[in-house]
Enzyme design. Structure first.
Site, short mmCIF file in Angstrom:
data_model
loop_
_atom_site.label_atom_id
_atom_site.label_comp_id
_atom_site.label_asym_id
_atom_site.label_seq_id
_atom_site.Cartn_x
_atom_site.Cartn_y
_atom_site.Cartn_z
N ASP A 177 58.58 27.26 58.92
CA ASP A 177 57.75 28.38 59.11
C ASP A 177 56.35 27.55 59.84
OD1 ASP A 177 56.43 30.60 59.09
OD2 ASP A 177 56.40 31.11 56.97
N CYS A 178 55.49 28.39 60.35
CA CYS A 178 54.72 27.76 61.64
C CYS A 178 53.57 26.94 60.99
CB CYS A 178 54.19 28.90 62.37
SG CYS A 178 55.55 29.87 63.20
#
Length: 703
Positions: free
Chosen positions: A240-241
């Site tokens: 995830d970012c």
């Protein structure tokens, strides 16, 4: 090229020609070009939660939670396919112009198959609800539709967020989700497993949080032991970012960016959405990772690119710009909205008559809101149709449509210089001058959403309770006080406390975030051209006081499978304008050796209105101490019946419906007797109260 071994061989040959620096560069989400090898730049980050997102004009479907309310596998497959087709159209046209920017690739970070365990979670509307079986079935259909069955993958889907992730948003970068092995394998992992094993999803994205002490994007347990070794996952893994940065800045499980990059890479994270993999070369110099490990990750990524045919001619190269928002796709989006809307209450006021209503009042902050139509992770529509506009377009020319915003969505006034509740008197006058009122309340993505993306800063996108904003509650009481028939159209992505409306409104519609042109469909439902047929994919509770603490990840007391109280509206519940009845059902009384059971059922629509319905089968293990306290969904089938039509159905319960998960997380056969309940909802007291209909039940024994 759907042959993974062949694609991996090509990827190996290509990566073997790269320098260490070039290999490492390809693990960033915004992978640069390598001109000497004929490799163009590629951005791995694209979104397709309910249509292509963030890349300009695209067909807009209802938010994922609305799609889940359809209980329709075929529909989810169609949504996945259309998203892929429009993704190809955008990729073909943009890459022709050498535009390889973010949101223009073919790797879509969707679907979100986390379990919506608590209605306070702001991102719950991105999911398919609270049930592992429903989530897995719909997610599988979406992935298969998106990836296609052609010579090449049409687009690559991604199951996210792996795993045990459902808030709180404010703490997600440092939170440790502690969960028992039983809950892990019974609730949080089944949908992911189904997408990996049965849909061959090409990518999996890790979650921000830790699970039982390990950061999800660097978890040996999740990524190596479960995903790759137990399930045989062959695709690529993406963080995830900026989640890997959290390892050393928030979770404090590493001390440096180099250590964080190494922890993620060595456990199988191939794409870094973020910037921490910029430290991979230094990590390699320090002996924390090897060049071979970097190369193996690059090979997995290029395998995906070869499977997509990004270096070959494919059957998708001619998909043109004209596919974007084409009539076929818009019709599919309208159909999705039709199946998503859930009728929660109706005292007979619905459907409305176009001929008999002289004046209709449309009131509320969501009546003419474009934002509420689309939810989050959405694309751009060339046209938006709000509920107000849909009603204005639908009624006869003789019908007067009055409108008042009524109040702000959550602030105390609409105009900055005005006094509090400056639209209340207008709303009251609209109600007084109308024969019937459509009251459009709810939330939007600024009040429930993702931390960092929402305007709800005080809770980072989560809800503190299940109540509508105070200004909306006051508006509702004033409008109800006029004494005219009131129909609530609740537009939220989650369960709300609707007790007041269940008691005082004449009808209640749960419309979710219905897509860019959803207002047109809602108008057709209000006036009876279409019967509502959605079913709740989550439980509507009475209030939050009866729920466990939000940060507690135990399933005890949560969702319809473990909840001990009486809900306001149960999972699987939804009314229609028809009168569909399950008239008979039968099956073998001894479970066959295959472990699967086929139920034959006969359904009939005794009414005159054509409608969709969802036949649901629930299973309760009567013997095992490891069974869920309440019966759990084991099968479902959507059916459409014209007025007066009847139909025979065959519904299959698979082997897993007759298994349980023990405290060590092992799925096993244990009980001998099973209570099978088949009907149009759950076999619970509240569903019987609301529908007046019973399930047909019988006991099946294991031989």
């Amino acid at each position: 090229m759907r042959n993974r071994a062949e694609a991996r061989k090509k990827a190996h040959e290509l990566v073997s020609q790269m320098t260490l620096e070039e290999k490492a560069s390809q693990l960033k989400y915004d992978a640069p070009a390598i001109p000497r090898l004929g490799i163009p730049a590629y951005n791995w980050w694209n979104e397709g939660l309910h249509g292509v997102a963030r890349a300009g004009v695209a067909t807009s479907f209802p938010q994922a939670i609305g799609l889940a309310a359809s209980f329709d596998r075929e529909l989810l497959g169609e949504v996945g396919k259309i998203t892929a087709v429009e993704g190809r159209a955008k990729y073909n046209s943009s890459s022709h112009e050498e535009d390889r920017d973010i949101y223009k690739g073919l790797t879509f970070w969707s679907p979100n198959v986390n379990i919506f365990r608590d209605p306070r979670w702001g991102r719950g509307h991105e999911t398919y609800g609270e049930d592992p079986y429903l989530t897995g079935e719909l997610g599988k259909a979406y992935v298969k539709g998106m990836q296609g069955d052609g010579e090449y993958m049409m687009a690559a889907a991604c199951a996210k967020h792996f795993a045990v992730h459902s808030g709180p948003e404010a703490l997600r970068h440092e939170f440790d989700a502690r969960v028992s092995q039983k809950d892990l394998y019974e609730t949080y992992l089944p949908a992911f497993e189904k997408l990996v094993k049965e849909a061959e999803v090409e990518a999996v994205m890790g979650a921000y949080n830790r699970t039982n002490g390990e950061p999800c994007c660097g978890s040996k347990t999740l990524m190596q032991d479960i995903l790759k070794e137990k399930w045989g996952f062959q695709g690529h893994f993406v963080s995830d970012c900026w989640a890997i940065r959290d390892f050393h800045t928030r979770h404090m499980v590493t001390d440096t960016p180099e250590e964080s990059a190494a922890l993620a890479l060595k456990n199988g994270c191939d794409v870094n959405c973020g910037s921490t993999y910029a430290y991979l070369l230094k990590a390699c110099q320090e002996g924390l990772v090897t060049e071979d490990e970097i190369g193996e990750a690059a090979e997995r990524l290029f395998t995906t690119r070869f499977l997509l045919g990004l270096f070959d001619k494919t059957e998708y190269d001619e998909i043109g710009f004209d596919k974007l928002e084409c009539r076929e796709h818009l019709n599919a989006a309208a159909h999705a909205t039709e199946e998503s809307v859930v009728l929660l209450k109706n005292n007979g006021v619905l459907p409305l008559s176009r001929q008999e209503i002289g004046a209709i009042g449309v009131i509320g902050p969501n009546a003419d809101s474009r934002r509420v139509l689309v939810g989050n992770y959405h694309g751009t529509s060339s046209r938006y149709i709000t509920v107000l506009e849909g009603i204005q377009d639908y009624v006869s020319e003789e019908t007067r449509v009055y409108y008042s915003e009524g109040c702000h969505l959550f602030k105390e006034k609409v105009e900055s210089l005005a006094r509090k509740q400056d639209r209340i008197s207008e709303a009251i006058n609209v109600a007084k001058n109308s024969d019937v009122v459509i009251l459009c309340l709810g939330l939007d993505e600024t009040l429930e959403g993702e931390e960092g993306d929402t305007g709800n800063s005080y809770a980072s996108g989560d809800k503190l309770d299940l109540l509508l904003p105070e200004v909306q509650r006051e508006l509702a009481e004033k409008v109800m006080g006029v004494g005219k028939p009131v129909i609530l159209v609740n537009m939220t992505g989650s369960a709300m406390d609707l007790r007041y409306f269940q008691e005082h409104a004449d009808a209640v519609l749960q419309a979710w975030y219905p897509g860019a042109r959803g207002g047109a469909v809602i108008a057709k439902i209000l006036f009876g051209e279409i019967s509502p047929s959605g079913k709740l994919p989550l439980t509507f509770y009475q209030n939050t006081e009866e729920l466990p603490d939000f940060e507690n990840y135990s399933m005890e007391g949560r969702t319809y499978r473990y909840y001990k109280g009486k809900p306001l509206y149960p999972f699987g519940y939804g009314l229609t304008y028809g009168d569909v009845n399950l008239e008979k059902a039968e099956c073998e009384k001894t479970l066959p050796e295959t472990g699967e059971l086929t139920i034959k059922a006969h359904v009939a629509n005794k009414g005159t209105v054509s409608t969709g319905e969802v036949v649901q089968v629930y299973v309760k293990d009567l013997d095992s101490t490891y069974g869920t306290p309440n019966a759990r969904l084991g099968a479902f089938q959507r059916v459409f019946l014209s007025g007066g039509e009847s139909r025979d159905l065959e519904i299959k319960l698979d082997r897993e419906a007759f298994t349980v998960v023990n405290e060590e997380g092992e799925r096993m056969t244990d009980g001998r007797r099973f209570l099978i309940s088949i009907g149009l909802g759950q076999p619970d007291e509240r569903t019987r109260e609301l529908t007046g209909k019973e399930c047909i039940e019988f006991i099946v024994e294991r031989s």
